[in-house]
Motif scaffolding. Structure first.
Motif, PDB file in Angstrom:
ATOM      1  N   PRO A 109       0.797  -1.220   0.000  1.00 34.96           N
ATOM      2  CA  PRO A 109       0.000   0.000   0.000  1.00 34.96           C
ATOM      3  C   PRO A 109       0.830   1.271   0.000  1.00 34.96           C
ATOM      4  O   PRO A 109       0.299   2.363  -0.230  1.00 34.96           O
ATOM      5  CB  PRO A 109      -0.800  -0.118   1.300  1.00 34.96           C
ATOM      6  N   GLN A 133     -12.670  -3.123  -0.723  1.00 39.15           N
ATOM      7  CA  GLN A 133     -11.334  -2.652  -0.401  1.00 39.15           C
ATOM      8  C   GLN A 133     -10.874  -3.102   0.982  1.00 39.15           C
ATOM      9  O   GLN A 133     -11.694  -3.290   1.900  1.00 39.15           O
ATOM     10  CB  GLN A 133     -11.277  -1.122  -0.464  1.00 39.15           C
ATOM     11  N   ARG A 144      -7.094   4.104   6.212  1.00 35.68           N
ATOM     12  CA  ARG A 144      -6.771   4.199   4.790  1.00 35.68           C
ATOM     13  C   ARG A 144      -7.287   2.958   4.076  1.00 35.68           C
ATOM     14  O   ARG A 144      -7.129   1.845   4.564  1.00 35.68           O
ATOM     15  CB  ARG A 144      -5.247   4.319   4.634  1.00 35.68           C
ATOM     16  N   TYR A 146      -7.797   0.687   0.253  1.00 38.96           N
ATOM     17  CA  TYR A 146      -7.197   0.464  -1.064  1.00 38.96           C
ATOM     18  C   TYR A 146      -7.642  -0.894  -1.587  1.00 38.96           C
ATOM     19  O   TYR A 146      -8.108  -1.758  -0.835  1.00 38.96           O
ATOM     20  CB  TYR A 146      -5.667   0.539  -1.004  1.00 38.96           C
ATOM     21  N   ALA A 151      -3.461  -2.529  -4.583  1.00 43.89           N
ATOM     22  CA  ALA A 151      -3.341  -1.343  -3.729  1.00 43.89           C
ATOM     23  C   ALA A 151      -3.767  -0.064  -4.451  1.00 43.89           C
ATOM     24  O   ALA A 151      -3.426   1.050  -4.032  1.00 43.89           O
ATOM     25  CB  ALA A 151      -1.927  -1.190  -3.172  1.00 43.89           C
ATOM     26  N   GLN A 154      -6.690   4.325  -3.843  1.00 51.52           N
ATOM     27  CA  GLN A 154      -6.532   4.579  -2.412  1.00 51.52           C
ATOM     28  C   GLN A 154      -7.443   5.704  -1.930  1.00 51.52           C
ATOM     29  O   GLN A 154      -7.604   6.730  -2.588  1.00 51.52           O
ATOM     30  CB  GLN A 154      -5.072   4.904  -2.087  1.00 51.52           C
TER      31      GLN A 154
END
Length: 342
Positions: A109, A133, A144, A146, A151, A154
């Motif tokens: 990531p 995700q 966060r 992603y 990844a 984002q």
């Protein structure tokens, strides 16, 4: 005859009252829960999540681990033939990295995680079904998100305000709910306090047989399963067995309703939790599952006993009394109708 009817009604109300009292005074259930399998050599497994889109388990590493997110095969996907080939130690199936297809897919990531550590190092982990995700803790109080494997796409600030501390041991995203558990602290739902580690009604485990006080220090991993929230109760900060155990909360009432009375004798430091729609997993940062000091194990549990979120429907005293009350009311009503006809 009217006297009999009145007595019947009084009995029904009395039984109904008893049913309510029995329900209100329900005790916390203790239920033994044992690991049925453990994944070995995962190098300090910390965060855990089940990716229902790709049908993969994902984990992050802590201690001396890397900054990637690693994948492995979910226990529910092992065939009967594959399970039969797994070695068994102490009744627990041992799954090697090769059998688990560990890190067949990895995700990088980038960026920073908790404490400014690189990537996903020491990050608790979750999966959002709505967006497909992965969601991780960090940096700071930011979550966060992603795409798994790539990844990509984002989201720098997923559900702002859902995380309340710089470092967390537990994270789960279930529908609109975001569950967050800071390091050996309280449990938060969507940024609001759900269970306080200073509230003895949430932390006290009657008859606790592990290390430390029966009243825990707080929690680490959290995982919603149907109308239940599973958590790892921390009773001492020792890196030894029986310092942590699994507990269950009712989502509607917030009450502590179930717990494993003695944890696991060889578990070292359970952190994040995950659920693959059949089995519950716990990441053991400094594990020792098979007695050979192999670090980074992931435990697999079949949730049973007092921890079962959907126990087999067996009439309990309160339910029985409630049925008797309803029956008595029905009998009284039928008797009055018959009496009036006469």
């Amino acid at each position: 005859m009217k006297l009999i009817s009145t007595l019947g009604l009084a009995s029904a109300l009395s039984l109904s009252g008893l049913a309510f009292q029995a329900t209100a005074n329900a005790a916390i259930m203790a239920g033994q829960i044992q690991p049925i399998a453990v994944y070995n050599d995962f190098n300090g497994a910390f965060g855990l999540a089940y990716d229902s889109q790709n049908n993969l388990m994902w984990y992050t590493q802590g201690d001396s681990g890397d900054s990637l997110v690693h994948s492995f095969k979910a226990y529910k996907d092992f065939t009967a033939a594959e399970l039969a080939l797994l070695p068994v130690v102490g009744g627990v199936k041992q799954i090697s990295r090769s059998a688990a297809q560990e890190s067949q897919f990895t995700t990088n990531p980038g960026g920073s995680g908790p404490f400014g550590s690189p990537g996903a190092h020491f990050a608790s982990l979750a999966f959002d079904k709505a967006t497909g995700q992965l969601v991780q803790q960090g940096p700071g109080t930011v979550l966060r998100a992603y795409d798994p494997i790539t990844a990509a796409n984002q989201v720098a600030n997923f559900r702002p305000g859902s995380a309340v501390a710089d470092f967390s041991d537990g994270l789960d995203v279930d529908g609109t709910n975001t569950w967050h558990s800071p390091d050996v602290g309280s449990i938060f739902k969507n940024g609001t306090l759900f269970a306080s580690n200073s509230d003895s009604t949430k932390t006290l485990l009657p008859g606790w047989a592990g290390l430390g006080s029966p009243s825990g220090l707080g929690w680490s991993g959290v995982e919603q399963v149907d109308n239940s929230l599973f958590a790892i109760a921390v009773h001492s900060n020792a890196d030894t067995g029986r310092s942590r155990t699994l507990v269950r909360f009712d989502l509607t009432t917030g009450d502590l309703v179930g717990f494993d009375p003695d944890g696991d004798p060889v578990a070292a430091r359970w952190e994040d939790l995950a659920f693959d729609n059949e089995f519950l997993y716990a990441a053991d940062l400094r594990g020792n599952a098979n007695g050979n000091n192999i670090p980074g194990d992931v435990y697999v549990f079949k949730v049973t006993g007092g921890l079962d979120p959907n126990p087999e429907k067996v009439p309990e005293p309160a339910s029985t009394l409630g049925l008797l009350a309803i029956g008595a009311l029905g009998a009284t009503s039928a008797f009055k109708r018959k009496n009036n006809q006469n």
